[in-house]
Motif scaffolding. Structure first.
Motif, PDB file in Angstrom:
ATOM      1  N   GLY A 180      24.766 -20.611  10.927  1.00 32.98           N
ATOM      2  CA  GLY A 180      24.195 -21.071  12.197  1.00 32.98           C
ATOM      3  C   GLY A 180      23.344 -20.033  12.874  1.00 32.98           C
ATOM      4  O   GLY A 180      23.320 -19.947  14.111  1.00 32.98           O
ATOM      5  N   THR A 181      22.610 -19.249  12.097  1.00 32.28           N
ATOM      6  CA  THR A 181      21.799 -18.190  12.693  1.00 32.28           C
ATOM      7  C   THR A 181      20.598 -17.902  11.800  1.00 32.28           C
ATOM      8  O   THR A 181      20.728 -17.929  10.573  1.00 32.28           O
ATOM      9  CB  THR A 181      22.638 -16.906  12.892  1.00 32.28           C
ATOM     10  OG1 THR A 181      21.856 -15.929  13.561  1.00 32.28           O
ATOM     11  CG2 THR A 181      23.105 -16.321  11.575  1.00 32.28           C
ATOM     12  N   PRO A 182      19.403 -17.649  12.394  1.00 33.60           N
ATOM     13  CA  PRO A 182      18.260 -17.288  11.558  1.00 33.60           C
ATOM     14  C   PRO A 182      18.430 -15.875  10.984  1.00 33.60           C
ATOM     15  O   PRO A 182      19.074 -15.017  11.589  1.00 33.60           O
ATOM     16  CB  PRO A 182      17.072 -17.345  12.523  1.00 33.60           C
ATOM     17  CG  PRO A 182      17.657 -17.187  13.877  1.00 33.60           C
ATOM     18  CD  PRO A 182      19.061 -17.711  13.825  1.00 33.60           C
ATOM     19  N   LEU A 183      17.878 -15.665   9.792  1.00 34.79           N
ATOM     20  CA  LEU A 183      17.981 -14.357   9.126  1.00 34.79           C
ATOM     21  C   LEU A 183      16.575 -13.864   8.797  1.00 34.79           C
ATOM     22  O   LEU A 183      15.685 -14.657   8.462  1.00 34.79           O
ATOM     23  CB  LEU A 183      18.797 -14.499   7.840  1.00 34.79           C
ATOM     24  CG  LEU A 183      20.249 -14.958   8.024  1.00 34.79           C
ATOM     25  CD1 LEU A 183      20.882 -15.279   6.674  1.00 34.79           C
ATOM     26  CD2 LEU A 183      21.070 -13.892   8.750  1.00 34.79           C
ATOM     27  N   ASP A 184      16.404 -12.562   8.857  1.00 36.59           N
ATOM     28  CA  ASP A 184      15.106 -11.977   8.523  1.00 36.59           C
ATOM     29  C   ASP A 184      14.824 -12.155   7.029  1.00 36.59           C
ATOM     30  O   ASP A 184      15.593 -11.668   6.190  1.00 36.59           O
ATOM     31  CB  ASP A 184      15.116 -10.494   8.886  1.00 36.59           C
ATOM     32  CG  ASP A 184      13.795  -9.825   8.527  1.00 36.59           C
ATOM     33  OD1 ASP A 184      12.798 -10.133   9.200  1.00 36.59           O
ATOM     34  OD2 ASP A 184      13.762  -9.041   7.546  1.00 36.59           O
ATOM     35  N   PRO A 185      13.711 -12.851   6.667  1.00 34.57           N
ATOM     36  CA  PRO A 185      13.472 -13.172   5.247  1.00 34.57           C
ATOM     37  C   PRO A 185      13.374 -11.936   4.339  1.00 34.57           C
ATOM     38  O   PRO A 185      13.939 -11.951   3.239  1.00 34.57           O
ATOM     39  CB  PRO A 185      12.138 -13.923   5.287  1.00 34.57           C
ATOM     40  CG  PRO A 185      12.063 -14.509   6.654  1.00 34.57           C
ATOM     41  CD  PRO A 185      12.728 -13.503   7.548  1.00 34.57           C
TER      42      PRO A 185
END
Lengths: 224, 224
Positions: free
Chosen positions: A170-175
């Motif tokens: 449930g959280t964006p991650l740095d690609p």
């Protein structure tokens, strides 16, 4: 002997990523108790079967899942005295992690986003608690095991794997950070030697899951 | 209803570090089956008690452990049909991690090094498998949780904590590396402001366990 005998059931928390949402398989109850509501699929164990055998049988009989590649592990056992209004029932819960599968062909069984199911009062018995425990187990397992790949098709891109992590956690991650970490974890990903453009944009490498059982170093959820 | 009723027990894997060895609490069986051998302490649940309540009761009644600071968590549930020759028994195992405690005052209950107990045929029923699962859980938990402190007295030195890791993992660890890692893990150790010379040598700082529930970054077992 002074033993009390109780009914023992297996309940299934089967999770997948479907339409960009973490979803669980639920069973529509048409009889009391909790008639006209969802529950986790499950049922009684038989006297001559081991617990994992019962879980596999109920995956087929109740969840309609046969011949599919699903990671299945014991989650926990729930036994407080009043959890079923009919009788004392001890339930051994199993957690299944599955890739996105076709919709169930049974009217009584459906994938539903977990966000709606974990609202209080939406799901029968103590199944909200069991579902929440299953979700947390899945979130934690993504840190130190390669099980995120269980949500993916057999061949997948790093971006597809990152979407699994983002949706389950449930959280964006740095690609770029994510790419560096997963390709650096020994035995997690094996390049297939082919590429795909299904992500859109430039051709992306396809990977399959390696044989590592745990991630060194682990992937950690962002902390705040 | 078509439910089969079975007997449900709780079995206890209680581990401590004692005389520089990882040890488990075992129960001397004086009656059949498996008379004249060790087993894990345990017993039947009561119809009106929740599983953790049964575990606490059996810790007192069978293991003689009352009023002691023990971390207790559910380990797993074992239910293959022939695990008890008398009847179908489903057993919910609990794992307890304890600091070194005085020897039991009961002749029937004793701490024994796990090395001897995990030899095949040394321990009754399927308790070897349950014990091995408990040991592996403890080893894994030391990687990503501060539970090693559960084996220590309330105030301890980094060298004492390192000895716990070395004994539970069964491997020597580099003292300087270990010191850097544990003091760098947020919320793991809180200095008490006092020192001790009980390690021998120079005065060493005493710590108590902080409030972190998981270790960031985790401590990882050496891999070969």
């Amino acid at each position: 002997m002074t033993d009390a005998r109780v009914a023992v059931t297996v309940d299934l928390v089967v999770l997948t990523v479907r339409e960009q949402r973490l979803s669980a398989l639920v069973w529509w109850r048409d009889r009391s108790p909790y008639a006209e509501s969802w529950s986790l699929p499950g049922g009684f164990i038989q006297l001559d079967e081991d617990l994992p055998v019962a879980a596999q049988r109920l995956m087929a009989e109740r969840a309609g899942l046969t011949d599919v590649r699903i990671h299945l592990e014991q989650l926990a056992t729930y036994g407080y005295p009043d959890r079923d209004p009919r009788q004392r029932v001890v339930s051994v819960a199993y957690l299944g992690l599955a890739p996105d599968l076709p919709a169930s062909t049974r009217a009584q069984v459906m994938w539903r986003p977990v966000d709606g199911l974990t609202v209080k009062g939406r799901i029968a018995f103590d199944h909200r608690r069991i579902l929440l425990d299953g979700i947390e187990r899945a979130r934690a397992k993504l840190e130190y095991s390669p099980l995120a790949a269980a949500f993916c098709p057999p061949e997948f891109t790093v971006a597809e794997l990152r979407r699994v992590y983002e949706i389950v956690w449930g959280t964006p991650l740095d690609p770029r950070n994510f790419h560096r970490k997963v390709t650096g974890a020994r035995g997690f990903l094996v390049p297939t030697g082919t590429t795909t453009t299904r992500d859109g944009g430039r051709p992306a490498r396809l990977y399959r899951r390696g044989d590592a059982e745990s991630l060194h170093p682990p992937m950690m959820r962002p902390t705040w």
